[in-house]
Design a protein around this motif. Structure first.
Motif, PDB file in Angstrom:
ATOM      1  N   UNK A 118       0.823  -1.217   0.000  1.00  0.00           N
ATOM      2  CA  UNK A 118       0.000   0.000   0.000  1.00  0.00           C
ATOM      3  C   UNK A 118       0.852   1.261   0.000  1.00  0.00           C
ATOM      4  N   UNK A 119       1.936   1.241  -0.757  1.00  0.00           N
ATOM      5  CA  UNK A 119       2.821   2.397  -0.833  1.00  0.00           C
ATOM      6  C   UNK A 119       2.530   3.152  -2.125  1.00  0.00           C
ATOM      7  N   UNK A 120       2.948   4.407  -2.133  1.00  0.00           N
ATOM      8  CA  UNK A 120       2.798   5.156  -3.384  1.00  0.00           C
ATOM      9  C   UNK A 120       4.126   5.763  -3.839  1.00  0.00           C
ATOM     10  N   UNK A 121       5.142   5.684  -2.955  1.00  0.00           N
ATOM     11  CA  UNK A 121       6.458   6.217  -3.315  1.00  0.00           C
ATOM     12  C   UNK A 121       7.529   5.283  -2.783  1.00  0.00           C
ATOM     13  N   UNK A 122       8.571   5.084  -3.568  1.00  0.00           N
ATOM     14  CA  UNK A 122       9.764   4.405  -3.061  1.00  0.00           C
ATOM     15  C   UNK A 122      10.968   5.246  -3.450  1.00  0.00           C
ATOM     16  N   UNK A 123      11.940   5.262  -2.536  1.00  0.00           N
ATOM     17  CA  UNK A 123      13.207   5.901  -2.885  1.00  0.00           C
ATOM     18  C   UNK A 123      14.019   4.862  -3.658  1.00  0.00           C
ATOM     19  N   UNK A 124      14.561   5.270  -4.833  1.00  0.00           N
ATOM     20  CA  UNK A 124      15.333   4.324  -5.643  1.00  0.00           C
ATOM     21  C   UNK A 124      16.811   4.528  -5.334  1.00  0.00           C
ATOM     22  N   UNK A 125      17.506   3.405  -5.039  1.00  0.00           N
ATOM     23  CA  UNK A 125      18.942   3.517  -4.745  1.00  0.00           C
ATOM     24  C   UNK A 125      19.709   2.614  -5.710  1.00  0.00           C
ATOM     25  N   UNK A 126      21.011   2.950  -5.935  1.00  0.00           N
ATOM     26  CA  UNK A 126      21.819   2.082  -6.796  1.00  0.00           C
ATOM     27  C   UNK A 126      22.470   0.999  -5.945  1.00  0.00           C
ATOM     28  N   UNK A 127      23.355   0.224  -6.592  1.00  0.00           N
ATOM     29  CA  UNK A 127      23.969  -0.934  -5.935  1.00  0.00           C
ATOM     30  C   UNK A 127      24.735  -0.511  -4.682  1.00  0.00           C
ATOM     31  N   UNK A 128      25.254   0.757  -4.687  1.00  0.00           N
ATOM     32  CA  UNK A 128      26.035   1.210  -3.537  1.00  0.00           C
ATOM     33  C   UNK A 128      25.172   1.979  -2.529  1.00  0.00           C
ATOM     34  N   UNK A 129      23.862   1.944  -2.709  1.00  0.00           N
ATOM     35  CA  UNK A 129      22.972   2.607  -1.761  1.00  0.00           C
ATOM     36  C   UNK A 129      22.815   4.096  -2.035  1.00  0.00           C
ATOM     37  N   UNK A 130      23.395   4.565  -3.151  1.00  0.00           N
ATOM     38  CA  UNK A 130      23.259   6.005  -3.459  1.00  0.00           C
ATOM     39  C   UNK A 130      21.869   6.299  -3.994  1.00  0.00           C
TER      40      UNK A 130
END
Ligand SMILES: Nc1nc2c(ncn2[C@@H]2O[C@@H]3COP(=O)(O)O[C@H]4[C@@H](O)[C@H](n5cnc6c(=O)[nH]c(N)nc65)O[C@@H]4COP(=O)(O)O[C@H]3[C@H]2O)c(=O)[nH]1
Length: 845
Positions: A118-130
């Motif tokens: 039930x989310x509407x946003x996710x923070x997208x990170x790269x392989x190194x967590x950036x």
């Protein structure tokens, strides 16, 4: 243009295309910019920044670490009745912790997470967590490649029907409470004039930014509300939302009333993602299968096109539907000249209707026909071909096509005729040679037997011919022999045969004699005729002749014995003073008694273990290395010494003893091979002779299988030697036995090649691996051009049939050199080794 037309659904193919290429990842759709703020920023300021940037969330970051996220949804938590709350720090209202997804996550998986969490946003990170960006539910709906699914579903399938519009007089705080309690991201406002407006979470964010006080929703809502008919597809709705840059549309019933409000969220949660996934998978597989079958089809086309064999395909009514380039090359007909016509246009007229009838009977019964046939090229020329026709049926067993594959065997036929002539005639005198004579003798005996008459064999030898040859040279000797041949022919009737046996020996067969004295008269005529001087160049030559006569059936019924007896009589004539003839008398041949004694002794030989095998190496000519051994039977007779197979095999065949002896030979050879294997010589092949009588035995194949199993013999290392005459009985049964042997894995060699009468093209039908050229052809290969030509032709022919070749009876380096030059693979003969006992067999080092 109405709205439905504007959002016409994509064509089927476009939908499928989108589906198949829909392995999109989050990283590919995420927008790079992230709106960020510090935790102590006032809520209204955060809302202002979001409104200005047209984004639905702001990331709250402290010391470069995301500590929370404030979204339009969180705006619902703000107390609109007390605008002071707009001044609180965003930290108090944000959601924490921040949920993240990685860039490589597939869109399918992301959609499932949105729905389940039930989310509407996710923070997208790269392989190194950036941090790379924020991904929203809307991004998924817009990018998922789910058009086909949306197209299939109608809007009414997701309508909840729980819409409760607010009156225009309701206050903002009430609208927010309704959104909150009903977990909606918008409310519909019903105006007194019957129209509708809409107030969304995004509007709330804007109102927070403006620090709007408690006002009526009628005043704040956007109107008119965008609506769509409940009959529209979800695809249509998605297009509308995208094009109008809104996130909600009202759904109107057919009767004009408002049924519901739908948003991107509704579209996403209404999707059966597993179903979509499966459908995508199935379609991808279908596509791969289609590609594979197209590749196979392409391959088959290439093979047909490049085949050296002519290929012709007809429909079920025998109308030609396609031919390959080799067909055109072989027949001269272009495709456009034959397509639609019946293959009978190639008929040569050489085969009668009965031939074709039998062909069709076999074709319909067995689905295939193979054989030699004469056809006519476009140029009118006739040519022989080896043809295979196969009936092709579909899955239901209905006949759909015929495929004919053929090769031109003119060259093979010509070679065959050439070899046959070389093989059956003496090139110097043009007379039949020994092989043809034996054939003719058989026929003459059968004839005489049928007519209850006699036949005679006259063995003729020129007295002291060698002296002429040595003193005056071969040229003169050859001229003399040619004249002798001419005179001999002149002394005989048309039905009689005169053959040259080699050197100065001739044999005459007189067929259908009513009186044995006629043989004596003919002998006298011959002696008289040859006594007359012969003029060769400047030389007047006089030769005398000795003749031995044997009579069928008086002296023997066996052709070989008749020749031998005539030979014996001829020597007697020479002994008696030459220039005369002698009739054979049984006493001349003491060996016949020997023969009887042998017969009874052979019965006991097996039990007394008097039989032994000798082994003779077969040498790989190119590598100069022993590659195989041939097992040859010997009989250690207590009184007669070592008896050769020429005396054993015919006896054993006559008495039926060949069956147990043959098995003993095979078993002993295989056991010997086992010993060689133990010594590290498993690479050697073993060749074992099979007699005609043995081959006819019903249990033969089973016996071979048993011996192989008992002795652990690797079947591929075992070669069975058969003779041409065995095959020429030619029946399906023989082919069956050969195929049975092949199925066991053993190799098959054709022994004594050249001495039989086989049609060479016919050999193609037999599953033979190897050809052994008879040593008669090898003996004079380095002295006699004719024999060299025969050997060369046989080697070429064998290679053209895919067979390897062994030369038998190689006795000199000169013979070997000629064979090597002609590409012969293997050689066997006294030059390398006599057949020896196993203990003396020299194994390759
Ligand atoms: N003049 C000359 N002769 C050479 C030379 N090299 C090999 N030979 C002889 O040629 C024969 C080769 O065997 P083959 O053609 O299979 O001919 C064989 C084969 O057909 C038959 N035979 C031998 N053993 C068996 C057996 O176990 N079973 C059956 N069914 N037949 C056998 O008897 C035939 C004669 O066998 P052998 O007397 O052992 O005669 C052998 C061998 O000694 C050479 O350089 N010069």
């Amino acid at each position: 243009m109405n709205e439905t037309d504007a959002y016409a659904e994509p064509a089927e193919d476009a939908v499928l295309g989108a589906l198949i290429s829909s392995e999109v990842t989050v990283g590919q759709i995420v927008r790079g910019s992230i709106l960020e703020c510090a935790p102590d920023l006032a809520i209204h300021e955060a809302a202002r920044r979001m409104s200005t940037a047209h984004v639905s969330s702001i990331l709250v970051v402290e010391d470069d670490v995301p500590v929370g996220i404030w979204t339009e949804r969180d705006a619902l938590a703000i107390d609109f009745d007390h605008p002071d709350s707009f001044n609180r720090p965003v930290h108090d209202a944000m959601s924490a912790p921040v949920r993240t997804v990685t860039r490589d996550l597939g869109l399918q998986a992301l959609a499932i997470r949105f729905r389940d969490e039930h989310m509407r946003h996710y923070l997208v990170v790269d392989e190194d967590g950036r941090r790379c960006g924020i991904v929203t539910q809307t991004d998924v709906v817009l990018n998922q490649g789910i058009e086909h699914y949306l197209k299939l579903r109608k809007l009414d399938s997701i309508i909840k029907g729980s819409l409760q519009p607010l009156p225009e007089s309701a206050l903002l705080g009430e609208a927010v409470r309704q959104m909150r309690s009903a977990a909606q991201d918008a409310v519909v406002v019903a105006y007194a004039d019957g129209s509708y407006g809409i107030l969304t979470e995004r509007d709330l964010t804007r109102l927070i930014a403006e620090r709007a006080g408690s006002r009526s929703v009628g005043e704040l809502a956007s109107r008119p509300m965008i609506t769509v008919s409940e009959d529209a597809s979800l695809y249509h709705v998605r297009c509308m939302l995208t094009d109008r840059r809104v996130r909600h549309v009202g759904v109107m019933r057919r009767d004009g009333s408002l049924a519901d409000l739908v948003s991107f969220t509704d579209i996403l949660s209404g999707m059966e993602l597993a179903y979509v996934h499966e459908l995508q998978h199935a379609l991808r597989e279908r596509d791969m299968a289609l590609n594979a079958s197209q590749r196979n089809l392409h391959l088959a086309e290439k093979v047909i096109e490049s085949s050296l064999e002519g290929i012709l395909i007809t429909d079920e009514k025998s109308r030609i539907i396609s031919v390959n380039p080799a067909f055109t090359r072989l027949t001269g007909y272009r495709p456009d000249e034959v397509i639609g016509r019946n293959p009978s246009l190639l008929n040569s007229g050489r085969q009668g209707p009965e031939f074709y009838r039998e062909m069709w009977v076999k074709l319909s019964a067995e689905g295939q026909w193979q054989g030699e046939i004469w056809n006519r090229r476009k140029s009118g020329e006739l040519y022989p071909e080896l043809l295979t026709i196969t009936a092709i049926k579909d899955r239901d067993g209905t006949l759909t096509n015929y495929a004919a594959v053929f090769s031109d065997i003119s060259q093979i036929k010509e070679n065959e005729a050439h070899i046959r002539h070389l093989a059956y005639f003496d090139p110097l005198t043009g007379l039949p040679n020994r092989r043809l004579l034996e054939d003719r003798l058989q026929v003459a005996l059968a004839h005489a037997h049928r007519n209850r008459n006699r036949a005679a064999v006259l063995f003729i030898d020129l007295d002291r011919f060698k002296r002429i040859n040595d003193s005056l040279g071969h040229e003169v000797g050859d001229q003399l022999l040619m004249e002798v041949a001419r005179r001999l022919r002149a002394c005989l009737r048309e039905d009689d045969t005169v053959a040259r046996m080699g050197g100065d020996e001739f044999i005459v067969v007189l067929s259908d004699l009513t009186d044995p004295d006629d043989a004596a008269h003919t002998a006298t005529r011959i002696i008289e005729s040859l006594r007359r001087p012969v003029q060769v160049d400047a030389h007047e030559l006089t030769v005398t002749t000795s003749v031995g006569i044997s009579i069928f059936p008086d002296d023997s019924c066996d052709p070989v014995a008749l020749i031998k007896n005539a030979d014996t009589a001829m020597y007697r004539a020479k002994d008696e003073g030459r220039n005369a003839f002698q009739l054979y008398q049984p006493a001349m041949n003491a060996r016949s008694l020997e023969h009887l004694a042998l017969e009874s002794a052979l019965h006991r030989a097996l039990a007394r273990e008097e039989l032994v095998l000798h082994y003779q190496p077969l040498v790989d000519i190119r590598a100069g290395r022993t590659a195989a051994a041939e097992a040859l039977l010997r009989w250690r007779h207590p009184e007669l010494g070592l008896v050769p197979p020429a005396d054993i095999i015919p006896l054993a065949e006559e008495t039926g003893l060949i069956v147990p002896i043959g098995e003993w030979v095979l078993r002993t050879a295989c056991l010997q091979h086992a010993r060689w294997r133990e010594g590290g010589h498993g690479e050697l092949r073993m060749l074992v002779n099979i007699s005609a009588r043995q081959f006819q035995d019903k249990g033969f194949t089973a016996m071979v299988a048993r011996v192989i199993a008992d002795t652990g013999m690797p079947a591929a290392q075992l070669t069975l030697e058969l003779t041409e005459t065995m095959l020429m009985e030619g029946s399906e049964r023989i082919i069956g036995v050969l195929e049975g042997l092949r199925a066991l894995g053993v190799r098959l060699a054709l022994d004594d090649f050249g001495t039989g009468y086989s049609s060479l093209a016919y050999l193609k039908r037999f599953p033979i691996d190897e050809l052994k050229i008879d040593r008669l052809f090898i003996r004079d290969i380095d002295r006699n051009e004719n024999d060299a030509a025969i050997a060369e032709a046989i080697i070429k022919l064998a290679h053209s049939l895919g067979l390897s070749v062994v030369a038998e009876g190689v006795e000199s380096a000169a013979q070997l050199a000629i064979l090597a030059r002609n590409g012969c693979e293997l050689a066997q003969g006294f030059y390398f080794s006599q057949p020896v006992e196993a203990g003396q067999f020299v194994l390759p080092s």
